[in-house]
Design an enzyme around this catalytic site. Structure first.
Site, mmCIF file in Angstrom:
data_model
loop_
_atom_site.group_PDB
_atom_site.id
_atom_site.type_symbol
_atom_site.label_atom_id
_atom_site.label_comp_id
_atom_site.label_asym_id
_atom_site.label_seq_id
_atom_site.Cartn_x
_atom_site.Cartn_y
_atom_site.Cartn_z
ATOM 1 N N PHE A 149 0.808 -1.218 0.000
ATOM 2 C CA PHE A 149 0.000 0.000 0.000
ATOM 3 C C PHE A 149 0.837 1.263 0.000
ATOM 4 O O PHE A 149 0.376 2.312 -0.455
ATOM 5 C CB PHE A 149 -0.918 0.017 1.234
ATOM 6 C CG PHE A 149 -0.195 0.342 2.526
ATOM 7 C CD1 PHE A 149 -0.001 1.654 2.928
ATOM 8 C CD2 PHE A 149 0.297 -0.672 3.337
ATOM 9 C CE1 PHE A 149 0.675 1.951 4.104
ATOM 10 C CE2 PHE A 149 0.975 -0.383 4.508
ATOM 11 C CZ PHE A 149 1.166 0.938 4.895
ATOM 12 N N LYS A 173 -1.093 -8.114 -8.451
ATOM 13 C CA LYS A 173 -2.050 -8.026 -7.350
ATOM 14 C C LYS A 173 -1.622 -6.879 -6.446
ATOM 15 O O LYS A 173 -0.750 -7.019 -5.600
ATOM 16 C CB LYS A 173 -2.117 -9.325 -6.538
ATOM 17 C CG LYS A 173 -3.373 -9.375 -5.635
ATOM 18 C CD LYS A 173 -3.150 -10.006 -4.297
ATOM 19 C CE LYS A 173 -2.539 -9.110 -3.276
ATOM 20 N NZ LYS A 173 -3.398 -7.989 -2.795
ATOM 21 N N GLU A 176 -5.005 -3.998 -1.521
ATOM 22 C CA GLU A 176 -6.442 -3.733 -1.524
ATOM 23 C C GLU A 176 -6.783 -2.415 -0.830
ATOM 24 O O GLU A 176 -7.935 -1.981 -0.865
ATOM 25 C CB GLU A 176 -7.213 -4.891 -0.878
ATOM 26 C CG GLU A 176 -6.808 -5.251 0.527
ATOM 27 C CD GLU A 176 -5.719 -6.317 0.582
ATOM 28 O OE1 GLU A 176 -5.764 -7.148 1.510
ATOM 29 O OE2 GLU A 176 -4.811 -6.308 -0.273
ATOM 30 N N ARG A 177 -5.781 -1.762 -0.200
ATOM 31 C CA ARG A 177 -6.059 -0.505 0.501
ATOM 32 C C ARG A 177 -6.096 0.695 -0.433
ATOM 33 O O ARG A 177 -6.797 1.672 -0.155
ATOM 34 C CB ARG A 177 -5.008 -0.286 1.599
ATOM 35 C CG ARG A 177 -5.054 -1.353 2.680
ATOM 36 C CD ARG A 177 -3.900 -1.206 3.640
ATOM 37 N NE ARG A 177 -3.847 -2.318 4.581
ATOM 38 C CZ ARG A 177 -2.846 -2.528 5.431
ATOM 39 N NH1 ARG A 177 -1.811 -1.694 5.441
ATOM 40 N NH2 ARG A 177 -2.864 -3.557 6.256
ATOM 41 N N SER A 226 5.679 -6.779 4.450
ATOM 42 C CA SER A 226 6.274 -7.055 5.755
ATOM 43 C C SER A 226 7.164 -8.300 5.681
ATOM 44 O O SER A 226 6.999 -9.157 4.813
ATOM 45 C CB SER A 226 5.180 -7.280 6.799
ATOM 46 O OG SER A 226 4.484 -8.489 6.544
ATOM 47 N N CYS A 281 9.666 1.980 3.618
ATOM 48 C CA CYS A 281 10.639 0.969 4.031
ATOM 49 C C CYS A 281 12.044 1.533 4.083
ATOM 50 O O CYS A 281 12.955 0.911 4.640
ATOM 51 C CB CYS A 281 10.583 -0.244 3.103
ATOM 52 S SG CYS A 281 11.168 0.097 1.426
ATOM 53 N N GLU A 384 9.577 -2.570 13.467
ATOM 54 C CA GLU A 384 9.308 -1.558 12.449
ATOM 55 C C GLU A 384 7.963 -0.909 12.771
ATOM 56 O O GLU A 384 6.913 -1.542 12.641
ATOM 57 C CB GLU A 384 9.273 -2.171 11.053
ATOM 58 C CG GLU A 384 9.065 -1.140 9.960
ATOM 59 C CD GLU A 384 9.034 -1.727 8.565
ATOM 60 O OE1 GLU A 384 9.484 -1.054 7.623
ATOM 61 O OE2 GLU A 384 8.551 -2.868 8.415
#
Length: 499
Positions: A149, A173, A176-177, A226, A281, A384
């Site tokens: 996202f 893919k 979805e956010r 993640s 990140c 994190e």
């Protein structure tokens, strides 16, 4: 309520699962759309159609594929503001930051225009009596990208650009956010001349991820997210014989030496620690000043800069420093970790817990936080946080400082601020981290170099973008040829251009 669907075979494809995911406006907390989640059958259908389309696309000469990338660059520039607005509305980034997200992805597409050169093989004549040897780089077939996202334009572009330019078809893919921008990019690629079916955008959740990993037609998977999910995807992909490059979490340290320009270092820390609400990140989340005097002077400079940060929605203007985090759950997790830092003995120098933005009380805004005297045993150091929280760990020496970064389980990025060339060279040589900045806070490589972390920040042998991407999305075939010698009669006198 607006519904967002998939992009299959060059057109919108309405899902049939009956399952939806809410897409929020992070600034208000309101649901602004519903996203259709794919079934395994729909994912498999998209893969089958992509496999059919890839045959002709893979046989298209690289220069023609590069022309599609060239046209794509022009279309992204044409629609930059439109893309950035969609990105900001779903992610919450400021408008300039959203444009930066798109721009860093665009630069990889620009690099992919050079695909004909990058796909050249090697050649040796007269390897033996009348024998020539040469290699070819050929596409894998159908590959997949699973993207996060926090960079809904950049990372999909990092994945699709090299994969498509190398002659593959791709199943993307996205998160979805914030799914709208990847779908808009797919439409622009069609306008640029990409054949239908070569890029399929399939929206989904874990069911779709597992369907990608289990589909035998898909030859490679690229993932960013993640660390636990990165490791899961890497292991499951490897078990089914797929190539995988999976990039995970980070805890990036910036070491500030006593000889550093502390005003420059403080400015760098504020931008790298709080930009994009810390949802990067490559964000600097740990400052490591060397020596008590350096630490005190650094904190003295940081506090007023942090207290002046302007937090607000992207619609509030280009002077907003950062916006909301992506979900309410993310906000709650950040505040939970802040409280753990207090409970475990860290000194909260700037407290953003009571931040409240008038008119946006239900938004997912988190005020800026600065901790001092953090120690390596604390959760805010080990975890994190992915939010606007900067932790300061005081080091007594350079060796202690570099040891902190080297012993942490993550190894994505790091930086050092110093005026001393010997220290900088030693740091760059010894550090066991994938991307290093010297007086540069966020050392994201440019598109013609590769991006990738070490340790638990990256799983797989090859990095994203740059030459590594073309190695990842192709396989090498080596040919040994021997021909009878002799001269054939006749000749052609017209120079033939590429058809």
């Amino acid at each position: 309520m607006k519904e967002i669907h998939h992009w299959i075979d060059g057109k919108e494809y309405k899902g049939t699962s009956g399952r939806f995911s809410d897409v929020f406006n992070p600034a208000t907390g309101e649901v602004q759309a519903r996203l259709s989640l794919a079934t395994k059958a729909e994912l498999d259908h998209a893969v089958a159609r992509a496999a059919e389309a890839q045959v002709a696309w893979g046989a298209t000469n690289p220069q023609r594929r590069a022309r599609v990338m060239m046209a794509f660059v022009g279309l992204i520039n044409r629609d930059m503001d439109k893309l950035a607005e969609a990105l900001s509305s779903e992610h919450g980034k400021t408008f300039p930051d959203a444009k930066g997200d798109i721009q860093r992805g665009l630069e990889v597409i620009e690099f992919c225009i050079g695909a004909p050169h990058l796909l050249k093989g090697e050649f040796t004549d007269s390897a033996g009596p009348g024998i020539d040897m040469y290699s070819m780089r050929q596409p894998l077939g159908v590959v997949a990208g699973i993207t996060p996202f926090n960079f809904p334009a950049m990372i999909p572009l990092w994945k699709m650009g090299p994969a498509l330019a190398a002659g593959n078809a791709m199943i993307l893919k996205p998160s979805e956010r914030d799914p709208s921008v990847p779908l808009m990019l797919a439409q622009l690629l069609q306008e640029a001349g990409l054949p239908d079916g070569v890029l399929q955008v399939v929206n989904g959740d874990k069911d779709s991820v597992d369907a990608i990993l289990d589909n035998p037609v898909i030859q490679a998977v690229g993932f960013v997210g993640s660390t636990p999910i990165a490791q899961y995807i890497y292991e499951r992909a490897a078990a089914t014989g797929k190539r995988a490059q999976c990039f995970g979490g980070a805890k990036n340290h910036m070491i500030i030496m006593p000889d550093a320009d502390l005003d420059q270092a403080a400015d760098a820390l504020v931008g790298a620690g709080y930009g994009a609400a810390g949802e990067r990140c490559m964000a600097i989340s740990v400052a490591v000043p060397v020596g008590e005097k350096t630490a005190d002077a650094l904190i003295e400079r940081l506090v007023p800069r942090i207290e002046k940060l302007k937090v607000g929605p992207w619609t509030a203007g280009n002077d907003v420093d950062y916006g909301p985090v992506v979900t309410r759950a993310a906000k709650e997790n950040i505040l939970r970790l802040v409280q753990s830092g207090i409970d475990q003995g860290a000194e909260l120098v700037v407290d953003g817990r009571d931040f409240n933005l008038q008119g946006y009380e239900n938004g997912f805004f988190v005020g800026p936080h600065l901790f001092d005297r953090v120690t390596p045993d604390m959760d805010i150091y080990k975890t994190e946080i992915f939010g606007p929280v900067l932790s300061t760990v005081r080091a007594g020496s350079y060796e202690e400082a570099i040891g902190l970064a080297m012993s942490h389980e993550y190894g994505n990025g790091t930086a050092i601020y110093t005026r001393d060339g010997d220290t900088a060279r030693d740091f760059a040589s010894r550090i066991n981290i994938g991307m290093v900045g010297i007086n540069v806070p966020i050392p994201v490589p440019l598109a013609y170099h590769t991006f990738g972390g070490w340790k638990k920040s990256g799983f797989g042998d090859l990095n994203q973008h740059g030459p590594d991407a073309f190695r990842f999305y192709t396989r090498t075939k080596t040919v040994t040829a021997r021909w009878p010698s002799g001269i054939k009669e006749g000749g052609e006198f017209n120079f033939r251009a590429m058809d």
